[in-house]
Motif scaffolding. Sequence first.
Motif, PDB file in Angstrom:
ATOM      1  N   UNK A 112     -15.799  -8.577  -2.726  1.00 15.09           N
ATOM      2  CA  UNK A 112     -14.986  -7.630  -3.504  1.00 15.09           C
ATOM      3  C   UNK A 112     -13.608  -7.352  -2.922  1.00 15.09           C
ATOM      4  N   UNK A 113     -13.416  -7.604  -1.621  1.00 18.91           N
ATOM      5  CA  UNK A 113     -12.107  -7.398  -1.003  1.00 18.91           C
ATOM      6  C   UNK A 113     -11.217  -8.637  -1.080  1.00 18.91           C
ATOM      7  N   UNK A 114     -11.713  -9.693  -1.702  1.00 19.48           N
ATOM      8  CA  UNK A 114     -10.918 -10.902  -1.852  1.00 19.48           C
ATOM      9  C   UNK A 114     -11.013 -11.875  -0.694  1.00 19.48           C
ATOM     10  N   UNK A 348      -3.841 -12.023 -12.413  1.00 19.53           N
ATOM     11  CA  UNK A 348      -4.108 -11.239 -11.201  1.00 19.53           C
ATOM     12  C   UNK A 348      -3.972 -12.170 -10.013  1.00 19.53           C
ATOM     13  N   UNK A 349      -3.860 -11.566  -8.842  1.00 19.39           N
ATOM     14  CA  UNK A 349      -3.705 -12.393  -7.654  1.00 19.39           C
ATOM     15  C   UNK A 349      -3.237 -11.573  -6.481  1.00 19.39           C
ATOM     16  N   UNK A 350      -2.205 -12.066  -5.793  1.00 16.15           N
ATOM     17  CA  UNK A 350      -1.735 -11.393  -4.588  1.00 16.15           C
ATOM     18  C   UNK A 350      -1.133 -10.032  -4.938  1.00 16.15           C
ATOM     19  N   UNK A 351      -1.465  -9.052  -4.100  1.00 16.70           N
ATOM     20  CA  UNK A 351      -1.044  -7.675  -4.395  1.00 16.70           C
ATOM     21  C   UNK A 351       0.469  -7.516  -4.411  1.00 16.70           C
ATOM     22  N   UNK A 352       1.182  -8.300  -3.594  1.00 14.38           N
ATOM     23  CA  UNK A 352       2.638  -8.152  -3.562  1.00 14.38           C
ATOM     24  C   UNK A 352       3.247  -8.521  -4.914  1.00 14.38           C
ATOM     25  N   UNK A 353       2.689  -9.539  -5.571  1.00 17.02           N
ATOM     26  CA  UNK A 353       3.215  -9.928  -6.878  1.00 17.02           C
ATOM     27  C   UNK A 353       2.784  -8.939  -7.950  1.00 17.02           C
ATOM     28  N   UNK A 355       2.376  -5.810  -7.458  1.00 18.28           N
ATOM     29  CA  UNK A 355       3.231  -4.630  -7.267  1.00 18.28           C
ATOM     30  C   UNK A 355       4.629  -4.872  -7.829  1.00 18.28           C
ATOM     31  N   UNK A 356       5.179  -6.062  -7.616  1.00 20.91           N
ATOM     32  CA  UNK A 356       6.524  -6.356  -8.131  1.00 20.91           C
ATOM     33  C   UNK A 356       6.544  -6.369  -9.656  1.00 20.91           C
ATOM     34  N   UNK A 357       5.488  -6.880 -10.267  1.00 20.33           N
ATOM     35  CA  UNK A 357       5.412  -6.859 -11.728  1.00 20.33           C
ATOM     36  C   UNK A 357       5.309  -5.438 -12.254  1.00 20.33           C
ATOM     37  N   UNK A 358       4.534  -4.623 -11.563  1.00 21.35           N
ATOM     38  CA  UNK A 358       4.404  -3.235 -11.980  1.00 21.35           C
ATOM     39  C   UNK A 358       5.748  -2.509 -11.875  1.00 21.35           C
ATOM     40  N   UNK A 359       6.502  -2.811 -10.837  1.00 17.87           N
ATOM     41  CA  UNK A 359       7.836  -2.222 -10.701  1.00 17.87           C
ATOM     42  C   UNK A 359       8.750  -2.657 -11.848  1.00 17.87           C
ATOM     43  N   UNK A 360       8.701  -3.946 -12.198  1.00 12.30           N
ATOM     44  CA  UNK A 360       9.500  -4.438 -13.315  1.00 12.30           C
ATOM     45  C   UNK A 360       9.093  -3.758 -14.621  1.00 12.30           C
TER      46      UNK A 360
END
Length: 501
Positions: A112-114, A348-353, A355-360
């Motif tokens: 579950x943690x990837x 879905x995938x890496x959290x950094x991406x 997060x960047x999509x959510x910011x956009x």
Amino acid sequence: MPATMTRSARPLRVLYAASEAWPLIKTGGLGDVAHALPNALHTLGADLRLVLPAYREVLRQVEDLQILGWLDLGDGSEARIVQAWHPAFEMPLWLVDIGELFDREGNPYVDPDGHDWPDNPQRFTRFSRAVALLGVDTLETGWRPDIVHANDWQTGPVAAFLHEMPQAPRSLYTIHNIAYDGQFDHATFEALHLPARWWSIDGAEFHGRFSPMKAGLMFSDRINTVSPTYAREIQTPEHGYGYAGILQHLRHKLSGILNGIDTRVWDPANDPHIAANYDCDSDLEEVRHLNRKALLEALGAEPQAAAARAPVIGFVGRLVHQKGIDLLIEAIPKLVRQTTVRFAIVGSGERRYQARLEQLRQRLPARVFCYIGYSEPLAHQLEAGADIFAMPSRYEPCGLNQLYSLRYGTPPVVRRTGGLADTVEHASPRALADGSATGFVFDAPTAPALAQALRQALRTRQDPVLWRQLQCAGMQRPLGWEQSARRYLELYRTILQDKRP
């Protein structure tokens, strides 16, 4: 003699081994292939068994279970073999049931943690051993395959186990993505009681670790991958992930066969997930508007934004470096400033991406729409509702989304790599003039190169006649599995005719 027949005039028997198969369990393209290719081979007359791990999620969905017997795996463990059926498959399913390894919730490969399940070496080595034992009919079912077809690192050791067995069937190993090879250390190798001779440069030892991927490469009778271009690319340092030299040495037994798609599941004329069904004879502009509106509403757009006719660029896939999602994220702000285009992104995938999509999305709520996760209905809605599909992968063994996009009249913008290069005809002046163009292809893995290709697509879309021609050229291409399945049958026949080393 038909390719599906053996010298004894019976159907060619294939044991097809995979670690996932849609709709039972799926994490990526392998799951789609392991569903569609066996069914296509069956349609052409082959006699198959599809062997999978008996994951909890799989056991929930199958029916008519029958215990075929128990296999002694030679390391103090055993596997129960269950035959089952499912409406999505035309052949029996053979499930390798080892409760302590496969009876768990969640993803088949990661917790579950990837993180990788810590017992993955045990899980898939034992699965591979069971497949090999089934390949020599240890259970005396009366069904013995001519070919054992293994897929990716999870079944890489199958051919190595077969190599230890007298009168074993011939083997094919398919690489779906060489970047994932399942390595583990020497202590684990010893704990699994694997033959000591495998730990060698001519075996499966790889830079001081054991590589299931290398086991498949070294011990299989033939190797193939999922596009001709990717077969060439993995022989280079850039794309070989350390295996380039090995693959150059083995190039005499390496080939590439393009994947197809299941045109019954991915069919805009009959797709139950989309708002308006259509084909090339439809008013494509109007049905695209209806499907675009439904897509944006599903992604949370306000009614006015959803109803607007400004184009949408779509993306479906894993949010990881390989898929070039960072290039798309970098290109979006400038394209938003320069054009009226909107973006719809599902993945879905890496959290950094993420997060960047959510910011956009928060900065540009009327222009960027996202769904973080995977949704099969949304994937279909995006293919039907987006005007252009972006696929800026740094590498792509074959790719399926560009094929779905062609099928749905959504011209793809792709990087020239792997199967993307093999399946999308760039809209050059000559290709547009002769009607062969199906999308847009760019070379450099950079945001400016992607943005330039997207702008070219948007400009081309302003010519309704040319755009419709581009859409229909993709929609009318033969994208199903029949042609690819015939090539696999030819490869099986070649393997059977090869002299054993």
